[in-house]
Write a protein that holds these residues in place. Structure first.
Motif, PDB file in Angstrom:
ATOM      1  N   GLN A  80       0.835  -1.208   0.000  1.00  0.00           N
ATOM      2  CA  GLN A  80       0.000   0.000   0.000  1.00  0.00           C
ATOM      3  C   GLN A  80       0.860   1.245   0.000  1.00  0.00           C
ATOM      4  O   GLN A  80       0.561   2.235  -0.692  1.00  0.00           O
ATOM      5  CB  GLN A  80      -0.929  -0.022   1.219  1.00  0.00           C
ATOM      6  CG  GLN A  80      -1.939   1.117   1.209  1.00  0.00           C
ATOM      7  CD  GLN A  80      -2.873   1.041   2.427  1.00  0.00           C
ATOM      8  OE1 GLN A  80      -2.707   0.186   3.300  1.00  0.00           O
ATOM      9  NE2 GLN A  80      -3.825   1.949   2.488  1.00  0.00           N
ATOM     10  N   PHE A  81       1.949   1.176   0.747  1.00  0.00           N
ATOM     11  CA  PHE A  81       2.851   2.318   0.781  1.00  0.00           C
ATOM     12  C   PHE A  81       3.434   2.578  -0.616  1.00  0.00           C
ATOM     13  O   PHE A  81       3.490   3.724  -1.079  1.00  0.00           O
ATOM     14  CB  PHE A  81       3.961   2.042   1.806  1.00  0.00           C
ATOM     15  CG  PHE A  81       4.844   3.209   2.068  1.00  0.00           C
ATOM     16  CD1 PHE A  81       4.503   4.171   3.020  1.00  0.00           C
ATOM     17  CD2 PHE A  81       6.035   3.377   1.362  1.00  0.00           C
ATOM     18  CE1 PHE A  81       5.333   5.251   3.255  1.00  0.00           C
ATOM     19  CE2 PHE A  81       6.853   4.467   1.580  1.00  0.00           C
ATOM     20  CZ  PHE A  81       6.516   5.404   2.534  1.00  0.00           C
ATOM     21  N   THR A  82       3.843   1.497  -1.223  1.00  0.00           N
ATOM     22  CA  THR A  82       4.409   1.629  -2.584  1.00  0.00           C
ATOM     23  C   THR A  82       3.363   2.143  -3.566  1.00  0.00           C
ATOM     24  O   THR A  82       3.645   3.020  -4.407  1.00  0.00           O
ATOM     25  CB  THR A  82       4.944   0.272  -3.041  1.00  0.00           C
ATOM     26  OG1 THR A  82       5.937  -0.212  -2.104  1.00  0.00           O
ATOM     27  CG2 THR A  82       5.549   0.381  -4.425  1.00  0.00           C
ATOM     28  N   HIS A  83       2.123   1.599  -3.454  1.00  0.00           N
ATOM     29  CA  HIS A  83       1.037   2.030  -4.358  1.00  0.00           C
ATOM     30  C   HIS A  83       0.697   3.496  -4.153  1.00  0.00           C
ATOM     31  O   HIS A  83       0.471   4.255  -5.119  1.00  0.00           O
ATOM     32  CB  HIS A  83      -0.197   1.160  -4.136  1.00  0.00           C
ATOM     33  CG  HIS A  83      -1.355   1.514  -5.020  1.00  0.00           C
ATOM     34  ND1 HIS A  83      -2.363   2.376  -4.627  1.00  0.00           N
ATOM     35  CD2 HIS A  83      -1.640   1.161  -6.307  1.00  0.00           C
ATOM     36  CE1 HIS A  83      -3.224   2.518  -5.620  1.00  0.00           C
ATOM     37  NE2 HIS A  83      -2.817   1.778  -6.656  1.00  0.00           N
ATOM     38  N   LEU A  84       0.677   3.922  -2.886  1.00  0.00           N
ATOM     39  CA  LEU A  84       0.379   5.329  -2.599  1.00  0.00           C
ATOM     40  C   LEU A  84       1.469   6.231  -3.155  1.00  0.00           C
ATOM     41  O   LEU A  84       1.193   7.315  -3.676  1.00  0.00           O
ATOM     42  CB  LEU A  84       0.221   5.544  -1.097  1.00  0.00           C
ATOM     43  CG  LEU A  84      -1.057   4.970  -0.484  1.00  0.00           C
ATOM     44  CD1 LEU A  84      -1.035   5.109   1.038  1.00  0.00           C
ATOM     45  CD2 LEU A  84      -2.282   5.673  -1.057  1.00  0.00           C
ATOM     46  N   LEU A  85       2.699   5.770  -3.004  1.00  0.00           N
ATOM     47  CA  LEU A  85       3.782   6.575  -3.556  1.00  0.00           C
ATOM     48  C   LEU A  85       3.631   6.739  -5.067  1.00  0.00           C
ATOM     49  O   LEU A  85       3.849   7.825  -5.614  1.00  0.00           O
ATOM     50  CB  LEU A  85       5.136   5.916  -3.238  1.00  0.00           C
ATOM     51  CG  LEU A  85       5.631   6.026  -1.789  1.00  0.00           C
ATOM     52  CD1 LEU A  85       6.936   5.243  -1.626  1.00  0.00           C
ATOM     53  CD2 LEU A  85       5.845   7.488  -1.387  1.00  0.00           C
ATOM     54  N   LEU A  86       3.246   5.638  -5.714  1.00  0.00           N
ATOM     55  CA  LEU A  86       3.095   5.693  -7.164  1.00  0.00           C
ATOM     56  C   LEU A  86       1.870   6.516  -7.585  1.00  0.00           C
ATOM     57  O   LEU A  86       1.940   7.313  -8.522  1.00  0.00           O
ATOM     58  CB  LEU A  86       3.001   4.272  -7.735  1.00  0.00           C
ATOM     59  CG  LEU A  86       4.274   3.420  -7.602  1.00  0.00           C
ATOM     60  CD1 LEU A  86       4.013   2.004  -8.087  1.00  0.00           C
ATOM     61  CD2 LEU A  86       5.414   4.049  -8.405  1.00  0.00           C
ATOM     62  N   SER A  87       0.723   6.269  -6.904  1.00  0.00           N
ATOM     63  CA  SER A  87      -0.512   6.971  -7.297  1.00  0.00           C
ATOM     64  C   SER A  87      -0.426   8.460  -6.991  1.00  0.00           C
ATOM     65  O   SER A  87      -0.944   9.292  -7.742  1.00  0.00           O
ATOM     66  CB  SER A  87      -1.715   6.356  -6.579  1.00  0.00           C
ATOM     67  OG  SER A  87      -1.589   6.504  -5.164  1.00  0.00           O
ATOM     68  N   LEU A  88       0.212   8.795  -5.877  1.00  0.00           N
ATOM     69  CA  LEU A  88       0.359  10.212  -5.523  1.00  0.00           C
ATOM     70  C   LEU A  88       1.553  10.847  -6.200  1.00  0.00           C
ATOM     71  O   LEU A  88       1.721  12.075  -6.119  1.00  0.00           O
ATOM     72  CB  LEU A  88       0.487  10.369  -4.008  1.00  0.00           C
ATOM     73  CG  LEU A  88      -0.746   9.965  -3.179  1.00  0.00           C
ATOM     74  CD1 LEU A  88      -0.420  10.021  -1.711  1.00  0.00           C
ATOM     75  CD2 LEU A  88      -1.924  10.885  -3.497  1.00  0.00           C
TER      76      LEU A  88
END
Length: 582
Positions: A80-88
């Motif tokens: 989730q952290f990685t996904h948030l970094l990518l999406s944001l």
């Protein structure tokens, strides 16, 4: 279990074993009191051992499950952290370092960073939802959909792309839509203002026209103004229709104004009557502002049309009078110059055309003015010839009077006005003598005029040259007749003299013959030359007071003597014939 155990785990195990020992001792004491046999005691102990194993197994399974869950939570948190970094698109944020400790410690280490990213995502989602909601709303307004329309879909935010770049794209799209909306609202406002001005100028109800385009455009409706392409097209077509109607009415009003001016000028309408329609007549200029409220109202045009119709009817009656007056002017010019008068049938046709409204009055008046101008021009070109014709006519009158005067036997008698007639006769002879030169000059002038004008010179519908030729022929015939008479008179006079002399010399003179001769001499003054001379002397004595010009007197005596010889010839011949008869 062969694995490393912490001191806490060792203590826990020792406590469990001590507790189990106490419980077994207490159970042995109970069995002893009861007197339980060994078989039952062994069976219970086997069951207790089995149940303890099951409890241990469950606890171990739960611990494994908890460990797996923590592993999953840790993996999910990291994902989730990685996904948030990518999406944001927040790649600049530091990732938490992986720890080699317990799972819970690892989860505790990543949780703050993950929570921070989640809060940032929630805030970013709110921004996206706000922007997209506004985009959807404005797009719906531009498309002409109402904000209360339930068919509008919910806003869906793409959580996989919450980057600032994407947000900026949405914001730019929103700004473009805002600009488009403002532009459309401005266009709608301009269209509405134009419709209101045009409606006011044309005397129409602008509210009804605007509501007919769309109810939301009326301020009283309280609805958001529809600004769709369809409404803009309808507004544009409405404005074009009103402007076309305005141009049509301006053209009609200017035509009516020009018609009024022409009618007023034609009929000399007083200023008071013109003032009532000054707003119509003032609209004929192209620079006139025709945007005043009600300046192009249909009622005003109908009033102007009614006035033009009334003036046309009045003009038709007056026009007949003008036509008759101008026709009379043409006829008078023609009569004064002895020209051909236009036919009455043409005038009747014009009057009938005026009654039927088939005649262009401007062209008619122009045509009649041109006809008058042509008549005046022709009369002017005929002026010199007509002056000579008048002189010739006057000379002809004097010629006829002189002929009548010469035929009067008593013209030399002493009477009242005789001397005036003698003077007039002298002037008449002088004027008559000029007739041949005058006629010749008149013929030359007429021929020159006809060659220049390429038409026949008519005098009272008779060709003037033919009239002059006829006069010349008549004059020549009179001259020939006069010369013939003079020859006859001379021949007769010579015969009388010869006869008288032959009578005087051939017959003897007796007393009876002398008495007869005396009686003849007393009755016939032309019987002898002596008697003729005495008579002429008496005549000259009688007419002497009335004659001043010696030449005229001699001519008059000679003419008188010649005529008396001619008049007395038959009586003299008859007298001598009677004397010679037995």
């Amino acid at each position: 279990m062969g694995s490393f155990q912490s001191p806490m785990d060792t203590r826990t195990t020792a406590m469990l074993e001590t507790s189990c020992g106490y419980l077994l001792q207490e159970l042995q004491m109970i069995w002893d009191e009861i007197g339980e046999d060994e078989f039952e005691r062994e069976k219970v102990l086997v069951d207790l051992e089995h149940e303890c194993l099951q409890v241990y197994r469950r606890k171990v399974d739960n611990a494994n499950m908890s460990r797996a869950r923590l592993h999953q939570e840790l993996a999910d948190s990291e994902a989730q952290f990685t996904h948030l970094l990518l999406s944001l698109d927040e790649r600049s944020l530091p990732r938490p370092e992986k720890m080699a400790g317990a799972l819970k410690e690892q989860l505790g280490a990543i949780a703050p960073a993950l929570k921070k990213l989640q809060m940032r995502k929630a805030e970013r989602m709110k921004q996206f939802r706000t922007v997209q909601s506004q985009i959807q709303k404005i797009s719906a307004e531009i498309a002409g959909q109402s904000e209360y329309d339930d068919s509008l879909p919910d806003v869906i935010v793409n959580e996989n792309d919450l980057s600032l770049k994407k947000l900026e794209e949405y914001q730019m799209e929103l700004q473009r839509l805002h600009a488009d909306k403002n532009d459309r609202l401005e266009r709608v406002k301009n269209y509405i203002n134009t419709i209101q001005k045009l409606s006011s100028t044309l005397g129409m109800d602008s509210s009804m026209i605007i509501t007919k385009v769309h109810p939301s455009l009326n301020d009283l409706s309280g609805l958001t103004k529809n600004m769709s392409d369809r409404i803009l097209d309808k507004l544009n077509s409405t404005v074009e229709s009103l402007e076309a109607e305005k141009r049509l009415r301006i053209e009609k009003l200017r035509n009516l104004g020009n018609s009024l001016k022409k009618l007023w000028d034609l009929m000399d309408t007083p200023y008071i009557e013109r003032e009532l329609f000054s707003h119509i007549s003032g609209s004929t200029s192209s620079s006139t502002n025709m945007s005043a409220p009600g300046s192009l109202a249909i009622k005003m045009i109908e009033e102007a049309e009614a006035e033009v119709e009334r003036l046309n009817e009045l003009k038709a009656s007056k026009m007949k009078e003008v036509v008759v007056k101008k026709q009379s002017e043409v006829e008078e010019i023609c009569r004064r110059s002895h020209m051909e008068v236009p036919s009455l049938s043409e005038t009747d046709h014009i009057l009938n055309s005026i009654s039927g409204g088939k005649m262009d009055y401007t062209d008619l008046l122009k045509s009649m003015d041109e006809q008058i101008a042509r008549a005046k021009d022709e009369a002017s070109s005929r002026k010199m010839i007509m002056e000579k014709v008048e002189k010739w006519a006057l000379a002809r009158e004097e010629e006829r009077w002189l002929e009548e005067y010469n035929m009067d036997e008593n013209r030399y008698t002493v009477s009242r006005g005789a001397h005036k007639n003698l003077k007039r006769a002298e002037r008449a002879r002088s004027l008559v003598n000029k007739i041949p030169a005058l006629v010749e000059s008149l013929i030359l002038k007429t021929k020159s005029w006809e060659e220049e004008r390429k038409k026949v010179f008519l005098y009272d519908e008779v060709p003037l040259l033919a009239l002059m030729e006829e006069y010349n022929m008549s004059r020549r015939e009179k001259e020939e007749e006069k010369q013939r008479r003079q020859r006859d008179k001379k021949i007769a006079q010579s015969h009388v003299v010869v006869l008288h002399e032959s009578v005087m010399w051939t017959q003897p003179v007796t007393s009876s013959h002398r008495g007869l001769d005396q009686s003849i001499d007393g009755n016939k003054p032309n019987s002898t030359g002596i008697q003729i001379e005495s008579n002429n002397e008496r005549l000259s004595h009688k007419s002497a007071p009335c004659v001043k010009n010696g030449n005229v007197s001699k001519k008059l005596h000679r003419s008188r003597r010649d005529r008396r010889f001619g008049e007395d010839l038959p009586s003299t011949v008859s007298t001598f014939s009677s004397l010679r008869s037995p």
